[in-house]
Scaffold this motif. Structure first.
Motif, PDB file in Angstrom:
ATOM      1  N   LEU A 241     -10.473   3.355   3.595  1.00  0.00           N
ATOM      2  CA  LEU A 241      -9.686   3.469   4.914  1.00  0.00           C
ATOM      3  C   LEU A 241      -9.862   5.050   5.257  1.00  0.00           C
ATOM      4  O   LEU A 241     -10.298   5.350   6.359  1.00  0.00           O
ATOM      5  CB  LEU A 241      -8.676   2.900   5.092  1.00  0.00           C
ATOM      6  N   ARG A 242      -9.101   5.842   4.409  1.00  0.00           N
ATOM      7  CA  ARG A 242      -9.028   7.076   4.651  1.00  0.00           C
ATOM      8  C   ARG A 242     -10.285   8.073   4.960  1.00  0.00           C
ATOM      9  O   ARG A 242     -10.534   8.772   5.712  1.00  0.00           O
ATOM     10  CB  ARG A 242      -8.164   7.882   3.680  1.00  0.00           C
ATOM     11  N   ASP A 243     -11.367   7.752   3.906  1.00  0.00           N
ATOM     12  CA  ASP A 243     -12.570   8.412   3.741  1.00  0.00           C
ATOM     13  C   ASP A 243     -13.310   8.094   5.267  1.00  0.00           C
ATOM     14  O   ASP A 243     -14.276   9.136   5.881  1.00  0.00           O
ATOM     15  CB  ASP A 243     -13.353   7.552   2.704  1.00  0.00           C
ATOM     16  N   ILE A 244     -13.430   6.704   5.720  1.00  0.00           N
ATOM     17  CA  ILE A 244     -13.964   6.388   6.807  1.00  0.00           C
ATOM     18  C   ILE A 244     -13.236   6.999   7.979  1.00  0.00           C
ATOM     19  O   ILE A 244     -14.117   7.717   8.963  1.00  0.00           O
ATOM     20  CB  ILE A 244     -14.098   4.829   6.969  1.00  0.00           C
ATOM     21  N   PHE A 245     -12.026   6.983   7.955  1.00  0.00           N
ATOM     22  CA  PHE A 245     -11.078   7.624   9.137  1.00  0.00           C
ATOM     23  C   PHE A 245     -11.492   9.086   9.204  1.00  0.00           C
ATOM     24  O   PHE A 245     -11.821   9.389  10.482  1.00  0.00           O
ATOM     25  CB  PHE A 245      -9.684   7.571   8.937  1.00  0.00           C
ATOM     26  N   GLN A 246     -11.576   9.810   7.975  1.00  0.00           N
ATOM     27  CA  GLN A 246     -11.894  11.197   8.288  1.00  0.00           C
ATOM     28  C   GLN A 246     -13.157  11.645   8.608  1.00  0.00           C
ATOM     29  O   GLN A 246     -13.519  12.625   9.259  1.00  0.00           O
ATOM     30  CB  GLN A 246     -11.584  11.920   6.674  1.00  0.00           C
ATOM     31  N   ALA A 247     -14.266  10.745   8.084  1.00  0.00           N
ATOM     32  CA  ALA A 247     -15.760  10.827   8.427  1.00  0.00           C
ATOM     33  C   ALA A 247     -15.956  10.780   9.985  1.00  0.00           C
ATOM     34  O   ALA A 247     -16.599  11.341  10.585  1.00  0.00           O
ATOM     35  CB  ALA A 247     -16.345   9.928   7.793  1.00  0.00           C
ATOM     36  N   LEU A 248     -15.424   9.503  10.484  1.00  0.00           N
ATOM     37  CA  LEU A 248     -15.423   9.455  12.054  1.00  0.00           C
ATOM     38  C   LEU A 248     -14.415  10.481  12.778  1.00  0.00           C
ATOM     39  O   LEU A 248     -15.195  11.040  13.809  1.00  0.00           O
ATOM     40  CB  LEU A 248     -14.539   8.237  12.303  1.00  0.00           C
ATOM     41  N   TYR A 249     -13.359  10.881  12.197  1.00  0.00           N
ATOM     42  CA  TYR A 249     -12.925  11.989  13.179  1.00  0.00           C
ATOM     43  C   TYR A 249     -13.366  13.161  13.040  1.00  0.00           C
ATOM     44  O   TYR A 249     -13.468  13.700  13.988  1.00  0.00           O
ATOM     45  CB  TYR A 249     -11.274  12.062  12.797  1.00  0.00           C
ATOM     46  N   LEU A 250     -13.374  13.635  11.838  1.00  0.00           N
ATOM     47  CA  LEU A 250     -14.169  15.115  11.659  1.00  0.00           C
ATOM     48  C   LEU A 250     -15.638  15.382  11.945  1.00  0.00           C
ATOM     49  O   LEU A 250     -16.193  16.257  12.449  1.00  0.00           O
ATOM     50  CB  LEU A 250     -13.899  15.465  10.193  1.00  0.00           C
ATOM     51  N   GLY A 251     -16.472  14.276  11.567  1.00  0.00           N
ATOM     52  CA  GLY A 251     -17.770  14.336  11.682  1.00  0.00           C
ATOM     53  C   GLY A 251     -18.396  14.993  10.424  1.00  0.00           C
ATOM     54  O   GLY A 251     -17.636  15.475   9.456  1.00  0.00           O
ATOM     55  N   SER A 252     -19.772  14.782  10.168  1.00  0.00           N
ATOM     56  CA  SER A 252     -20.115  15.142   8.878  1.00  0.00           C
ATOM     57  C   SER A 252     -19.858  16.296   8.444  1.00  0.00           C
ATOM     58  O   SER A 252     -19.849  16.568   7.267  1.00  0.00           O
ATOM     59  CB  SER A 252     -21.772  14.716   9.041  1.00  0.00           C
ATOM     60  N   ASP A 253     -20.207  17.317   9.232  1.00  0.00           N
ATOM     61  CA  ASP A 253     -20.283  18.804   8.758  1.00  0.00           C
ATOM     62  C   ASP A 253     -18.977  19.222   8.407  1.00  0.00           C
ATOM     63  O   ASP A 253     -18.363  19.970   7.409  1.00  0.00           O
ATOM     64  CB  ASP A 253     -20.777  19.547   9.815  1.00  0.00           C
ATOM     65  N   ARG A 254     -17.918  18.908   9.133  1.00  0.00           N
ATOM     66  CA  ARG A 254     -16.529  19.350   9.114  1.00  0.00           C
ATOM     67  C   ARG A 254     -15.836  18.524   7.880  1.00  0.00           C
ATOM     68  O   ARG A 254     -14.959  18.771   7.156  1.00  0.00           O
ATOM     69  CB  ARG A 254     -15.654  19.047  10.153  1.00  0.00           C
ATOM     70  N   TYR A 255     -16.387  17.393   7.643  1.00  0.00           N
ATOM     71  CA  TYR A 255     -15.987  16.412   6.695  1.00  0.00           C
ATOM     72  C   TYR A 255     -16.388  17.082   5.158  1.00  0.00           C
ATOM     73  O   TYR A 255     -15.442  17.234   4.279  1.00  0.00           O
ATOM     74  CB  TYR A 255     -16.517  15.042   6.491  1.00  0.00           C
ATOM     75  N   ARG A 256     -17.525  17.515   5.190  1.00  0.00           N
ATOM     76  CA  ARG A 256     -18.027  18.424   4.082  1.00  0.00           C
ATOM     77  C   ARG A 256     -17.178  19.543   3.674  1.00  0.00           C
ATOM     78  O   ARG A 256     -16.941  19.930   2.668  1.00  0.00           O
ATOM     79  CB  ARG A 256     -19.598  18.599   4.110  1.00  0.00           C
TER      80      ARG A 256
END
Length: 343
Positions: free
Chosen positions: A117-132
């Motif tokens: 859940l946290r990983d999906i949330f962060q991916a949706l919120y941050l976007g791929s570049d900021r997630y990395r």
């Protein structure tokens, strides 16, 4: 209002997160369980208390969705029970255990994958570049990120006036990196020592410790804390009770989930000192350092621009700081009529 420090929440006060954090809550649960709640339903959890961390909100929504697959329970009933058990994620788990048999409870916990859940949330919120960049790995899904859709709510003029009038601090449930992104976007320069984020403490709002610590760091005697949730106001109320050496005022801001007359009533029910339509109205509130210095023209203008009923109630609260009308030298019959219901 005499104040020498203003502490601000970020989400729902300085920036609009209805299409970012709140959207991420709803979409994360849907992505993980093919079922979710309406965006407006998030306030049911927020109002229950203990949910200033949106990861916890997401986890609690997921718990509700999974529980409702085993037992018919309305969202209102679920969140009411969460509030009755003290609010927050642990209370939600307790409520689930009361609704379900031991076997069904274990099934829900097995399906409840908080890390995913946290990983999906962060991916949706941050976007791929900021997630990395911030999470240090590849995102579970590729997105542009909802973080780009966060309109700034505070005007540049308001920032200038606040910084000229009082010492400024930040108290937010955001992680530190995401708080910096938001503050940089609005060019609001706040020293790290004057910020409290999710990364800086475990208790979370409405525990008063962070607000008291910021008051100490800012060497303040009277503190205003402006936030968009009931727990923000509760934080100020709790700090005022715990810290006898200072005065804390909680100000509710109606640009988050709470709005209108119902929002005002909700804020006042938990002890709000004042309720304002926007953070930009905060400057008028704190610049009125003594009510006798404010002309009728200024007061009437504020009432017309910000809603007569709301500012009438705020002025009543402001006037209530004084023991007797004669002590502040108010001679205006118009202002006395606006605030007489308090005396």
């Amino acid at each position: 209002m005499n104040t020498d420090a203003v502490i601000l929440d970020i989400d729902g006060v300085l920036i609009d997160v209805s299409q970012s954090y709140r959207r991420a809550v709803v979409d994360t649960v849907d992505q993980c369980y093919n079922q979710t709640i309406k965006p407006t339903d998030i306030d049911e959890f927020k109002n229950a208390g203990g949910f200033n961390n949106d990861w916890d909100v997401t986890d609690a929504v997921a718990l509700y969705i999974l529980t409702a697959r085993h037992e018919s329970v309305s969202l209102d009933e679920f969140t009411t029970q969460v509030a009755a058990h003290g609010g927050g994620l642990e209370a939600a788990r307790t409520v689930v255990s009361h609704y379900l048999s031991a076997a069904d409870y274990d099934m829900v916990l097995d399906a409840w994958n908080r890390k995913y859940l946290r990983d999906i949330f962060q991916a949706l919120y941050l976007g791929s570049d900021r997630y990395r960049e911030l999470e240090g790995g590849d995102p579970p899904i590729d997105t542009e990120g909802y973080i780009t859709d966060e309109p700034v709510l505070i005007d540049d003029e308001t920032i200038d006036i606040l910084q000229e009038t009082a010492n400024i601090g930040i108290l937010t449930g955001r992680p530190a990196a995401e708080a910096s992104i938001a503050l940089d976007r609005m060019r609001f320069s706040i020293p790290t020592a004057h910020r409290f984020t999710m990364d800086d403490w475990d208790e979370g709002k409405p525990h008063p410790w962070a607000l008291q610590t910021l008051a100490d760091r800012l060497e303040a005697e009277t503190i205003v804390f402006a936030g968009d949730t009931l727990d923000d106001v509760r934080t100020a109320v709790n700090a005022d009770t715990a810290d006898e050496s200072r005065t804390y005022h909680g100000v509710g801001v109606l640009t988050g989930g709470l709005n209108g007359d119902a929002g005002q009533d909700a804020f006042e029910s938990v002890g709000a000192y004042a309720v304002i339509d926007s953070v930009n109205d905060l400057t008028d509130l704190i610049r009125w350092k003594s009510i006798e210095t404010v002309s009728d023209q200024v007061l009437e203008s504020a009432l017309l621009n910000s809603g007569a009923d709301r500012w009438g109630r705020n002025l009543s609260r402001l006037a209530g700081d004084c023991c007797e009308w004669s002590q502040v030298g108010i001679v205006s019959p118009w202002l006395k009529d606006r605030c007489s219901t308090r005396h």
